[in-house]
Structures are given as structure tokens and as C-alpha cells.
Design a protein around this motif. Sequence first.
Motif, PDB file in Angstrom:
ATOM      1  N   ALA A 782       0.663  -1.260   0.108  1.00  0.00           N
ATOM      2  CA  ALA A 782      -0.188   0.048  -0.297  1.00  0.00           C
ATOM      3  C   ALA A 782       1.145   1.328  -0.047  1.00  0.00           C
ATOM      4  O   ALA A 782       1.772   1.043   0.828  1.00  0.00           O
ATOM      5  N   ILE A 783       0.300   2.336  -0.661  1.00  0.00           N
ATOM      6  CA  ILE A 783       1.392   3.432  -0.333  1.00  0.00           C
ATOM      7  C   ILE A 783       0.351   4.534  -0.454  1.00  0.00           C
ATOM      8  O   ILE A 783      -0.436   4.607  -1.292  1.00  0.00           O
ATOM      9  N   GLN A 784       0.919   5.298   0.725  1.00  0.00           N
ATOM     10  CA  GLN A 784       0.262   6.155   1.301  1.00  0.00           C
ATOM     11  C   GLN A 784       0.678   7.206   1.425  1.00  0.00           C
ATOM     12  O   GLN A 784       1.975   6.958   1.202  1.00  0.00           O
ATOM     13  N   LEU A 789      -4.381   6.259   1.406  1.00  0.00           N
ATOM     14  CA  LEU A 789      -4.045   5.295   0.720  1.00  0.00           C
ATOM     15  C   LEU A 789      -4.267   5.963  -0.600  1.00  0.00           C
ATOM     16  O   LEU A 789      -5.190   6.912  -0.662  1.00  0.00           O
ATOM     17  N   ARG A 790      -2.909   6.224  -1.740  1.00  0.00           N
ATOM     18  CA  ARG A 790      -3.477   6.538  -2.970  1.00  0.00           C
ATOM     19  C   ARG A 790      -3.369   5.722  -4.082  1.00  0.00           C
ATOM     20  O   ARG A 790      -3.575   5.771  -5.082  1.00  0.00           O
ATOM     21  N   ASP A 791      -1.949   4.840  -4.001  1.00  0.00           N
ATOM     22  CA  ASP A 791      -2.046   3.643  -4.654  1.00  0.00           C
ATOM     23  C   ASP A 791      -1.710   2.697  -4.334  1.00  0.00           C
ATOM     24  O   ASP A 791      -1.364   2.296  -2.696  1.00  0.00           O
ATOM     25  N   THR A 792      -1.176   1.158  -4.764  1.00  0.00           N
ATOM     26  CA  THR A 792      -0.937  -0.106  -4.357  1.00  0.00           C
ATOM     27  C   THR A 792      -0.020  -0.606  -5.250  1.00  0.00           C
ATOM     28  O   THR A 792      -0.750  -0.453  -6.525  1.00  0.00           O
ATOM     29  N   LEU A 809       7.840   5.945  -5.550  1.00  0.00           N
ATOM     30  CA  LEU A 809       7.685   7.294  -5.702  1.00  0.00           C
ATOM     31  C   LEU A 809       7.880   7.556  -6.982  1.00  0.00           C
ATOM     32  O   LEU A 809       7.533   8.970  -7.877  1.00  0.00           O
ATOM     33  N   ALA A 810       7.944   5.936  -7.783  1.00  0.00           N
ATOM     34  CA  ALA A 810       7.802   6.604  -9.692  1.00  0.00           C
ATOM     35  C   ALA A 810       6.175   5.948 -10.013  1.00  0.00           C
ATOM     36  O   ALA A 810       6.275   6.197 -10.797  1.00  0.00           O
ATOM     37  N   SER A 811       5.374   5.565  -9.369  1.00  0.00           N
ATOM     38  CA  SER A 811       4.198   5.396  -9.133  1.00  0.00           C
ATOM     39  C   SER A 811       3.442   6.753  -9.751  1.00  0.00           C
ATOM     40  O   SER A 811       4.277   8.152  -9.628  1.00  0.00           O
ATOM     41  N   PRO A 830       8.316  -2.940   5.675  1.00  0.00           N
ATOM     42  CA  PRO A 830       8.991  -3.607   4.648  1.00  0.00           C
ATOM     43  C   PRO A 830       7.344  -4.473   4.355  1.00  0.00           C
ATOM     44  O   PRO A 830       7.314  -4.864   4.712  1.00  0.00           O
ATOM     45  N   ASP A 831       7.290  -5.058   3.085  1.00  0.00           N
ATOM     46  CA  ASP A 831       5.891  -6.153   2.365  1.00  0.00           C
ATOM     47  C   ASP A 831       4.880  -5.933   2.794  1.00  0.00           C
ATOM     48  O   ASP A 831       3.567  -6.370   2.260  1.00  0.00           O
ATOM     49  N   ARG A 832       5.022  -4.537   3.340  1.00  0.00           N
ATOM     50  CA  ARG A 832       3.437  -3.915   3.635  1.00  0.00           C
ATOM     51  C   ARG A 832       2.580  -2.495   3.242  1.00  0.00           C
ATOM     52  O   ARG A 832       1.819  -2.789   2.497  1.00  0.00           O
TER      53      ARG A 832
END
Length: 838
Positions: A782-784, A789-792, A809-811, A830-832
Motif C-alpha cells: 500500500a502506498i500512502q 491510501l493513494r495507490d497499491t 515514488l515512480a508511481s 517491508p512487504d506492507r
Amino acid sequence: MASRFNPLKADAAWQKVWDDRRTFAARDDSPKPKSYVLEMFPYPSGRIHMGHVRNYTMGDVLARFRRMKGMEVLHPMGWDAFGMPAENAAMEKKVHPGTWTRANIATMKAQLKRLGFALDWTREVATCEPDYYGHEQAIFLDFFASGLVYRKESAVNWDPVDMTVLANEQVIDGRGWRSGALIERRKLSQWFLKITQFADELLEGVRALEHWPDKVKLMQENWIGKSEGLQFRFSLSDGGSVEVFTTRPDTMFGASFVAVAADHPIAQALAETSPEVAAFIAQCKLGGTTAAELETQEKLGWDTGITAAHSFDSERQLPVYIANFVLMDYGTGAVFGVPAHDQRDYDFATKYGLPIRRVVSEGDKTDPDFHDDAAYTGPGTLVNSHFLDGLDVPDAKRAVIVRAEEGGWGTGTTVWRLRDWGVSRQRYWGTPIPIIHCDACGAVPVPRDQLPVVLPDDVSFDVPGNPLDRHPTWKHVACPQCGAEARRETDTLDTFFDSSWYFIRFASQPSDQPFDKAVAEQWLPVGQYIGGVEHAILHLLYARFFTRALNHIGKLDVTEPFAGLFTQGMVTHETYKTLGGKWLSPEEIRKDSAGAVEIASGDVIEVGRIEKMSKSKKNTVDPEPIVDQYGADAVRWFMLSDSPPERDLEWSENGIEGAWRFVQRLWRLFDGLSDQGDATGADKDLDRRLHRTIAGVAEDVEALTFNKAVAKLYELVNALERAQPSASRTAAIRTLVRIVAPMVPHLAEEAWAAMDNAGLVADAPWPEVDPALLVDDEVTVAIQVNGKLRDTLLLPKGMAREDVEAAALASDKIVRLLEGKAPRKVIVVPDRLVNIVA
């Protein structure tokens, strides 16, 4: 391959192949690990019903799966074929019970075969055949010789019209279930098995059964009913005494009367000089002996005029009654009544105006005068009880027992709710008890070389009662010991006797003895036993006793018959009734947008509750026309798919239609392989899904959670239908044939053969699992941004922190949100997840 699966053609063809090859015949000499799968065998009532289909489908899937896992599987079938329904048919339809029973067996066997069950028919038994019950008679004689069988007078439920003893379950509202006659309580000489000798073993044994449902173990424990209590004597005003047992010595200060059974010596002595007492005792005998009958019948008493001195206060005298709710066979045949804390005593005291004194406090209720509407039987603190005041119930029990033992007027005693098993039945269609009665020698066993004692065929049911009693020749024999004229025992054995060892006979069937010990022990105990919870007490308890009794006399080194037990839910259906109250079957009604109507009349009908299928309410569904229309595999699939197996399953047309459609979807997948040609390329996601399905379905089948296995197969089929042609897809479809084979065996055999595989899919091994494909090598991260939450992102598992940060950061979404600004902080779990502080 045909584009549409034809179940009627495939079912018949593959069932013949299995029969011809004896595919499912278990080998005693097989080197494979052995597995015994057994469903409770049916009573041959005429036709199988959907409850049978569900029960046997569950066992069948497990049996087929274990064969594929490399086990030698014993999965037999037989018939619990003795009992009253056959005699009722003889009386009503003027047909011999054997003719009726054997015709039903033939019909039901044909119906079971149409469902493709993987049964070892070479071991089929029917309990009504001499080659079964003759061996049963030998076991009876073994028990007799070992002192486990005895004869005594016992109170029974006597139907004066049918002139037979009825089991407790056959007494309904005090009347015979068939005749409707008021039941009498009589004393008859009955044969008993000493099941109480094994009470402690049976109790401890059931607690150790890890693979039994907790609810069934509790039911068994309660039925065995170990109780600690006090046995003591009251001194009586006539100079005598009466012995009483109680599990509630803590309530003695609440006693307001003593009651004795109608058969108690005190009552019998009074009846000799008092016609009124004799008449009352006769009235008491017009009632059943069941616990339910005793609880619900009107409480009646006769004041004897005798009083009993209270154990802690000799000045306090308790009236002694003869009461219809006390049985001589239970305890000592005498009780003391504590109306405030026992409902039967409360009902009795209310009727006869006796004191009701509170001695156990519920919360803050301490008033000695008890004014509640029902007895209080829960926990609490002792009140109004002198030296017991303030103690809880367990401590008060112990305190009274100590005083009684110190005073020499009572003894702490362990008693059991369990009673010895009365196996005598005064009817024809059962196993003859192999005993000969001689006036000089007494009860003499039939010599072994004269077994089986076979039922005579030339009997008549024109007169009520047991035809064996009035047979002109069958019962008249010479005494085996002295040669004098003697009489066969005309009682037959309880049918529970027949079903208490059939699973052993399935495992070993020599002609000269009931079973071979070494062969039977290769299979026993039954690894998985499946059946209805309605058999949770008596059948299972008697089978457990039988196994321990055989162990006790050295015939078997096994003590528990069933290592695993599963109790499946019932099959239910809507009920339908005319406005006039007549029940209608599903075939007699039609539903449309306007509602439900009776087809014959067009009248609107009442749609009732969804209930267990029963003939009385006509909400049964005959499996045969369903199999005719949809095939065996669709019926099997529906039975497994819609509900957890321990819960009830509602039968519905939509459900079976859905199962039929899925069977055709499977066929289209298998059929479509020929269109793929030599597809190449790997599909890593599909490979992973396939191997997880193989592992997951195997786990679910072993756990009997068939609905979960079905759900996993739905998911795999959906994925295969979406997947592009590839070598992975081809391999998955070919493997799928084996995964579904235990559930839809006819379709699987048809597809297996069409794919040019050797042999039968029933003999094929379960697919191997690649452990590497069960491990996740990718994770969803998960990208917050500022905690939202803004992306996965799907990233390799174990990816370095800096690489995870760079990927986040490249998303595209994150780049747009940051608008070219550098983040103030980046937190990586990590991994989360990645949390970007902007």
C-alpha cells in the motif's frame, strides 16, 4: 469429444465398468496403508431419499480421494433390515416381512448404484439374513458365557392391543405409536447386557475421542450420567425404614415428602390389605417408562399415612406417598421431594398442598417461603439450612455426606444414569435369541453347531402379538442338556444389537465365525464414520459398548469403534398445504408470479416453513427423477456445494439447475482442449492457482469441508475460462480432471478416457503439489501520502527498502500528487506499505 455432456449415457457406462472390474473392492492383503470410510447403513424402507444422497456423497468423495492418495480404502454398504416397520407392512399389506424387506433392498440398491458411489458391494450384508444374524447369535452366546448377559424382571412399556413391548421412542403421549392404545407399565422377564459394567470406560473413552464433535461427546457423557450423591435411610413411623439415593444432599433441609414407586415393597405391602391402594397402583401402571413421560404426565400420589423422620431433625416428620413419577428401576425406587428445587417435586407439592421451602438462594432471594412459578435448579448459596447456610452447592453436598458417614446413617455413593441394556423384543422380525428354556436346567444356550437359529417363514400376523409364541412347532425343542421337552426363547433381539457390530463384519467375513480378529484389526477402528446426529446417543453408545465387550472377552484388541465421527446436517424443503389443511408434495404444486397453486384444482395454497424432508408432510424429493433429468454428477455436486456439511441444506430447483450448468462448464473446458492445439508458453499465475487448488481441495476434503473445496474449484474454473491458451492452461485442465474426479466421477472418467489417458481416473493418483508454487513471491504494498491510501503496487517479496521507496515514488499517481516536490520523509514497512510525508 461431444460438445455437451450426456450424463445418462456416461453414468450407465462407467458404473458398468466399475462393477465389471470390481474397482472399489477392498483387498485385505494390500500393502497400501488402510483407510476405513463408513456411512451409517440405511433401513430398507422402500426408497432412498435426499438425506441418504447427501450422507453417502460425503463419504464417497472422501473414499475416492483417499484411494487417489494411495490408500487401500474399505467403503462398504449394507442394510439394517430387521425391525417393526416390516411387521407393520405384514399386517397392513398382507405380505411377509422378509418379502417386503428384500424387495426394498433391491430397489434401494439399484438407486444407490445410479449415483455412482464407490462402494465395495462384495461385502454387502443384510442383518435379516441368517448368514449375518447366525454370527450375531454366536456373539450373544459369547457374552452369555462371559457373564455379560443376564435375565431379570423389568418394567416395560406394554401395548395391550399389539401385545408387545415398545421402546421408549415408540410411546407417544402415553400411547402406542401404531395402535394408539394406552400403554401399560408391566413387569416382564427380559434379557439384558451389562453395559453398566463399562460405564467408567465408556465415559473416559468418549472424552479421549479427538475427532468427534464436542456436542456428541457431551450428549454421550450426559447419557452415561456419572453422579456423586448420598445413599441413606429414613426411619419410618411404622418401625421400618426406606432407603433413598439423592444427587442433591445439599437440599435436605428443603425436603417436604418422601415418595416410593408403585412397585416398591412398601407400596406392595399396603396393596395386600387395601383395595384402594391396589387400584391406585394399577392406575400408576397406565403410563410409559420414558423420562419424557415421567416429566410431562400428571403427577399422582397416594398418602400412605406413614411418615419419615428427617435425618437432621427427628421431630420433623415427612409424609410418605406412593407416586407415579418414581420408578423402581431407577435408584432405590424411593426419593425425597424438595419442591423448591426440582420441577417434578414442585408439581407434586403444588397438587397436594405440601410445603415448598427455599434452601438454595438465587441472588438475594432468601425467604424460606417459595413463591416462584417454577422450581429453581441453578447454582447458589445455601439458606434456611442450619449448618449449611452460606455454603455453595458443591461444598454443601460434601458437608452433608461427611455428617451422614460420621453418623453412620448414609454413604457417599457414585451412581450412573446409564442402565443395563434391555435387548428383548416381543416380535417376530428380529434375530432369535439363541436360548432354550428347560424346566429342569433353566436357560440353556443353543449348541454352537445348531446356529443359526433361523426364523420360521410360515407365520401369521392375523392375530396381534408375537407369531413365534403361537407357532405350532418352531418353539418346541428338546433340552440340549437333559433331553427333556423344552421351549425356544421367542423374544428377538433389539435391532440396535444388529447395528452394534456390522462395521466389524464389513471388515472381515469368514463363514465359520463372526469375524477374523487379525483381519478385522487391519481395518479397525473406522477412520471416518458419517451419519445423522439423531444416532448420537443410543447407536453410538451401544456400538462403543459392543467393541469394549468384545475386547473384554478377548475377541478384539480394539476398544473404540469409530476414530472419527461426522454428523451431517439434514436436507430440507418448503412445505405446501391446501387452505383446508391437506399436505401437498412439490410435484403437486406450481409456482408463478401470482403465487403457488395446486396443479389439480388450481386453488391457491399455503407455502409453509422450510423443514426437514418427511413423508408425513410430503415435502420429500425423490432422487430418481432428478438423476433422470440431470445425471448423478449434478446431484452429487449440489449436495456438496451450497452449505457447510454440518448444517442443513435446502433443496431447490435453482440449486440443482446451477449444479447442472457447472457440470456442463467443466465439460466444455475438457472438450475445448482439442481446440488449443499444441499451445506453448507458461502462465505463472495460473500455475500458482492450480497448485494452490490441488493443495486446498485436498485439505478441505480431509476436513470434510466440501463446500470450501467446491468454492476453490469454482475459482479455478473461472480462471481457466479467462486464461489465454498456453502450456500452463493445457496442463491445468488435464490436471483438473483428477481434482474433480471424487465429486463428479462419471464426467471425470469420460473426460479422462477422451484425453487418451491409460486406465481409470478412479485409479489415478492425486496430483502432486509443487511446494514452491504455494509460496507467495510477490506482495501487494500500500502506498500512502500523509496517511491516506493513494495507490497499491505488486512488488517482489523481500525487496530492499531503497528499491521499494524508488518504486513508490515512480508511481504515476504519486508523481502527480507530489507535483515535482520532494517528500519530507518516506517511511517503508517491508512487504506492507510505504507512507510518504509530503
